[in-house]
Write a protein that holds these residues in place. Sequence first.
Motif, PDB file in Angstrom:
ATOM      1  N   ASP A  85       0.825  -1.198   0.000  1.00 37.72           N
ATOM      2  CA  ASP A  85       0.000   0.000   0.000  1.00 37.72           C
ATOM      3  C   ASP A  85       0.861   1.250   0.000  1.00 37.72           C
ATOM      4  O   ASP A  85       1.946   1.290   0.596  1.00 37.72           O
ATOM      5  CB  ASP A  85      -0.901   0.007   1.240  1.00 37.72           C
ATOM      6  CG  ASP A  85      -1.901  -1.138   1.234  1.00 37.72           C
ATOM      7  OD1 ASP A  85      -2.605  -1.307   0.228  1.00 37.72           O
ATOM      8  OD2 ASP A  85      -1.958  -1.866   2.241  1.00 37.72           O
ATOM      9  N   LEU A  86       0.359   2.291  -0.625  1.00 40.61           N
ATOM     10  CA  LEU A  86       1.000   3.590  -0.562  1.00 40.61           C
ATOM     11  C   LEU A  86       0.826   4.180   0.830  1.00 40.61           C
ATOM     12  O   LEU A  86      -0.110   3.827   1.556  1.00 40.61           O
ATOM     13  CB  LEU A  86       0.375   4.530  -1.598  1.00 40.61           C
ATOM     14  CG  LEU A  86       0.633   4.197  -3.068  1.00 40.61           C
ATOM     15  CD1 LEU A  86      -0.280   5.030  -3.962  1.00 40.61           C
ATOM     16  CD2 LEU A  86       2.095   4.420  -3.420  1.00 40.61           C
ATOM     17  N   VAL A  87       1.725   5.091   1.201  1.00 40.91           N
ATOM     18  CA  VAL A  87       1.638   5.761   2.502  1.00 40.91           C
ATOM     19  C   VAL A  87       1.057   7.156   2.277  1.00 40.91           C
ATOM     20  O   VAL A  87       1.677   8.009   1.625  1.00 40.91           O
ATOM     21  CB  VAL A  87       3.019   5.855   3.176  1.00 40.91           C
ATOM     22  CG1 VAL A  87       2.919   6.624   4.498  1.00 40.91           C
ATOM     23  CG2 VAL A  87       3.588   4.459   3.412  1.00 40.91           C
ATOM     24  N   LEU A  88      -0.140   7.380   2.806  1.00 42.06           N
ATOM     25  CA  LEU A  88      -0.841   8.643   2.615  1.00 42.06           C
ATOM     26  C   LEU A  88      -0.263   9.717   3.530  1.00 42.06           C
ATOM     27  O   LEU A  88      -0.133   9.519   4.741  1.00 42.06           O
ATOM     28  CB  LEU A  88      -2.329   8.463   2.909  1.00 42.06           C
ATOM     29  CG  LEU A  88      -3.215   9.700   2.727  1.00 42.06           C
ATOM     30  CD1 LEU A  88      -3.325  10.079   1.253  1.00 42.06           C
ATOM     31  CD2 LEU A  88      -4.609   9.448   3.316  1.00 42.06           C
ATOM     32  N   ARG A  91      -4.817  14.388   2.071  1.00 39.50           N
ATOM     33  CA  ARG A  91      -5.676  14.499   0.898  1.00 39.50           C
ATOM     34  C   ARG A  91      -6.567  15.715   1.076  1.00 39.50           C
ATOM     35  O   ARG A  91      -6.917  16.090   2.204  1.00 39.50           O
ATOM     36  CB  ARG A  91      -6.508  13.245   0.669  1.00 39.50           C
ATOM     37  CG  ARG A  91      -7.498  12.930   1.767  1.00 39.50           C
ATOM     38  CD  ARG A  91      -8.381  11.753   1.392  1.00 39.50           C
ATOM     39  NE  ARG A  91      -9.432  11.549   2.393  1.00 39.50           N
ATOM     40  CZ  ARG A  91     -10.518  10.818   2.184  1.00 39.50           C
ATOM     41  NH1 ARG A  91     -10.695  10.213   1.021  1.00 39.50           N
ATOM     42  NH2 ARG A  91     -11.429  10.688   3.128  1.00 39.50           N
ATOM     43  N   TYR A 303      -4.237   2.480  -0.070  1.00 33.96           N
ATOM     44  CA  TYR A 303      -3.566   2.971   1.136  1.00 33.96           C
ATOM     45  C   TYR A 303      -4.405   2.573   2.345  1.00 33.96           C
ATOM     46  O   TYR A 303      -5.603   2.254   2.220  1.00 33.96           O
ATOM     47  CB  TYR A 303      -3.379   4.492   1.083  1.00 33.96           C
ATOM     48  CG  TYR A 303      -4.662   5.289   1.049  1.00 33.96           C
ATOM     49  CD1 TYR A 303      -5.214   5.819   2.215  1.00 33.96           C
ATOM     50  CD2 TYR A 303      -5.351   5.505  -0.149  1.00 33.96           C
ATOM     51  CE1 TYR A 303      -6.396   6.541   2.193  1.00 33.96           C
ATOM     52  CE2 TYR A 303      -6.533   6.217  -0.191  1.00 33.96           C
ATOM     53  CZ  TYR A 303      -7.053   6.745   0.985  1.00 33.96           C
ATOM     54  OH  TYR A 303      -8.227   7.445   0.957  1.00 33.96           O
ATOM     55  N   LYS A 305      -6.179   3.436   5.975  1.00 38.29           N
ATOM     56  CA  LYS A 305      -6.708   4.525   6.796  1.00 38.29           C
ATOM     57  C   LYS A 305      -7.579   3.933   7.885  1.00 38.29           C
ATOM     58  O   LYS A 305      -8.550   3.229   7.603  1.00 38.29           O
ATOM     59  CB  LYS A 305      -7.520   5.501   5.942  1.00 38.29           C
ATOM     60  CG  LYS A 305      -8.049   6.694   6.742  1.00 38.29           C
ATOM     61  CD  LYS A 305      -8.826   7.657   5.857  1.00 38.29           C
ATOM     62  CE  LYS A 305      -9.345   8.828   6.684  1.00 38.29           C
ATOM     63  NZ  LYS A 305     -10.136   9.767   5.850  1.00 38.29           N
ATOM     64  N   TYR A 328       1.864  13.063  -6.068  1.00 39.76           N
ATOM     65  CA  TYR A 328       0.547  13.691  -6.092  1.00 39.76           C
ATOM     66  C   TYR A 328      -0.356  12.961  -7.095  1.00 39.76           C
ATOM     67  O   TYR A 328       0.048  12.716  -8.230  1.00 39.76           O
ATOM     68  CB  TYR A 328       0.650  15.164  -6.503  1.00 39.76           C
ATOM     69  CG  TYR A 328       1.432  16.022  -5.539  1.00 39.76           C
ATOM     70  CD1 TYR A 328       0.817  16.591  -4.425  1.00 39.76           C
ATOM     71  CD2 TYR A 328       2.796  16.269  -5.747  1.00 39.76           C
ATOM     72  CE1 TYR A 328       1.535  17.387  -3.542  1.00 39.76           C
ATOM     73  CE2 TYR A 328       3.513  17.059  -4.870  1.00 39.76           C
ATOM     74  CZ  TYR A 328       2.884  17.608  -3.768  1.00 39.76           C
ATOM     75  OH  TYR A 328       3.599  18.387  -2.895  1.00 39.76           O
ATOM     76  N   TYR A 340      -4.572  13.813  -3.704  1.00 45.16           N
ATOM     77  CA  TYR A 340      -3.934  12.923  -2.738  1.00 45.16           C
ATOM     78  C   TYR A 340      -2.427  13.184  -2.737  1.00 45.16           C
ATOM     79  O   TYR A 340      -1.823  13.384  -3.806  1.00 45.16           O
ATOM     80  CB  TYR A 340      -4.171  11.459  -3.109  1.00 45.16           C
ATOM     81  CG  TYR A 340      -5.578  10.958  -2.885  1.00 45.16           C
ATOM     82  CD1 TYR A 340      -5.912  10.260  -1.723  1.00 45.16           C
ATOM     83  CD2 TYR A 340      -6.573  11.167  -3.829  1.00 45.16           C
ATOM     84  CE1 TYR A 340      -7.204   9.782  -1.517  1.00 45.16           C
ATOM     85  CE2 TYR A 340      -7.869  10.704  -3.631  1.00 45.16           C
ATOM     86  CZ  TYR A 340      -8.175  10.012  -2.476  1.00 45.16           C
ATOM     87  OH  TYR A 340      -9.445   9.545  -2.261  1.00 45.16           O
ATOM     88  N   PHE A 342       1.021  11.337  -1.393  1.00 43.00           N
ATOM     89  CA  PHE A 342       1.619  10.128  -0.833  1.00 43.00           C
ATOM     90  C   PHE A 342       3.130  10.294  -0.769  1.00 43.00           C
ATOM     91  O   PHE A 342       3.729  11.102  -1.489  1.00 43.00           O
ATOM     92  CB  PHE A 342       1.329   8.916  -1.740  1.00 43.00           C
ATOM     93  CG  PHE A 342      -0.124   8.563  -1.875  1.00 43.00           C
ATOM     94  CD1 PHE A 342      -0.794   7.873  -0.866  1.00 43.00           C
ATOM     95  CD2 PHE A 342      -0.838   8.911  -3.024  1.00 43.00           C
ATOM     96  CE1 PHE A 342      -2.130   7.527  -1.003  1.00 43.00           C
ATOM     97  CE2 PHE A 342      -2.168   8.574  -3.167  1.00 43.00           C
ATOM     98  CZ  PHE A 342      -2.824   7.889  -2.156  1.00 43.00           C
ATOM     99  N   ASN A 343       3.757   9.512   0.098  1.00 46.34           N
ATOM    100  CA  ASN A 343       5.195   9.351   0.013  1.00 46.34           C
ATOM    101  C   ASN A 343       5.511   8.527  -1.236  1.00 46.34           C
ATOM    102  O   ASN A 343       4.810   7.572  -1.551  1.00 46.34           O
ATOM    103  CB  ASN A 343       5.745   8.604   1.244  1.00 46.34           C
ATOM    104  CG  ASN A 343       5.708   9.436   2.504  1.00 46.34           C
ATOM    105  OD1 ASN A 343       5.718  10.673   2.452  1.00 46.34           O
ATOM    106  ND2 ASN A 343       5.656   8.775   3.650  1.00 46.34           N
TER     107      ASN A 343
END
Length: 347
Positions: A85-88, A91, A303, A305, A328, A340, A342-343
């Motif tokens: 998963d991406l790291v948020l 947003r 991601y 949450k 982005y 959004y 993200f790293n």
Amino acid sequence: MNPNTQDQVKSSKRILPTSQTSCDTNAIKGCVTHTKISKGRKHVFPSKPEVSRRFCKFGRSALAASFLAAAFLPWSGSAHAKSADLVLVDRFKVADESKGFSEPSGLSLSHAEGFLWSVSDAEPKLHLLGVDGVLGNSFQLPPLAGSDLEGVASQKDGSVLLLQETDRSILVVQPTDPIQLTRVPLASLKGYPAAAELLVGNPLNKGPEGITVDPDTGRVFVVIEGQPRLLLVVSPDLTEIQEVIPLDRGSGFVSDRVNDDELDVSGLAWSVSGVLWILSDKGRQIFLYDPETRKADTIELTYMKNGDRKVVKHPEGIALDEAKGLLYILTDDAEKSRLYVFNIPEF
């Protein structure tokens, strides 16, 4: 450029900076507005938005994440590999119908610190979008631009490239007051017949969708949305299509969500590694495409949450700030449209 195949709208007065705005990340209110007079022309830095407190959080988050940008520069990998998963980071709601930004599309870094370039299907405007999701200046484009704008890409000289999907053109915009605009139909370029052979039967709404620039060489990359998915490599002077590359299953463009005919490409961004980050709306994923090997790896747009796995829906624009380690993603989802942050993932 060949003046016989391009339409131009001329002007003289600059309204955007040729250098970056200054931004004090230690100040709660963020960006400072400046006006500079040089050589008789007025350069006006973006007058709004006042970047919110959340923008200052990016400075701290970016420091923690910046080492990630270097981690993927020597990227290589096998096709079809999946990522975690991406790291948020954050947003933000972005849709603003009153400013003609109800159907966000392309996304690109701008030369103004803390701002991104974007366009919308709703109106022929070029927008500055703050990295905290707040709209800055919006620039009305001449009727020549049309209303079906898709991709956007910033160039070193301060000009901005846009895509017009309906008439399949690249628009070269100088952000001046009034706007300077040059229209370059793809069909006018040398080498277009090679693309035309593959585009027989291509639906009108599956045309040019994303654009980006290699700042070192000036080469321009354009993606055709689908049926078929294509990557066009265009010369820096926008006179020739140098390569026409199918983005097919054999190259790694595969999705578990949709079949091959439905899988699209909706945006792209250039990485200093030489890899193209190609976004898919229907696939809800990013393809990391290496033009040298002509193979793609995959990042799923998911991601976590509050313990739940979330999916980024309707992604239309993508931009990379590799210096800060930030990715982005801009979505087109009516009033739920979001920016959004993200790293950039480590590979």
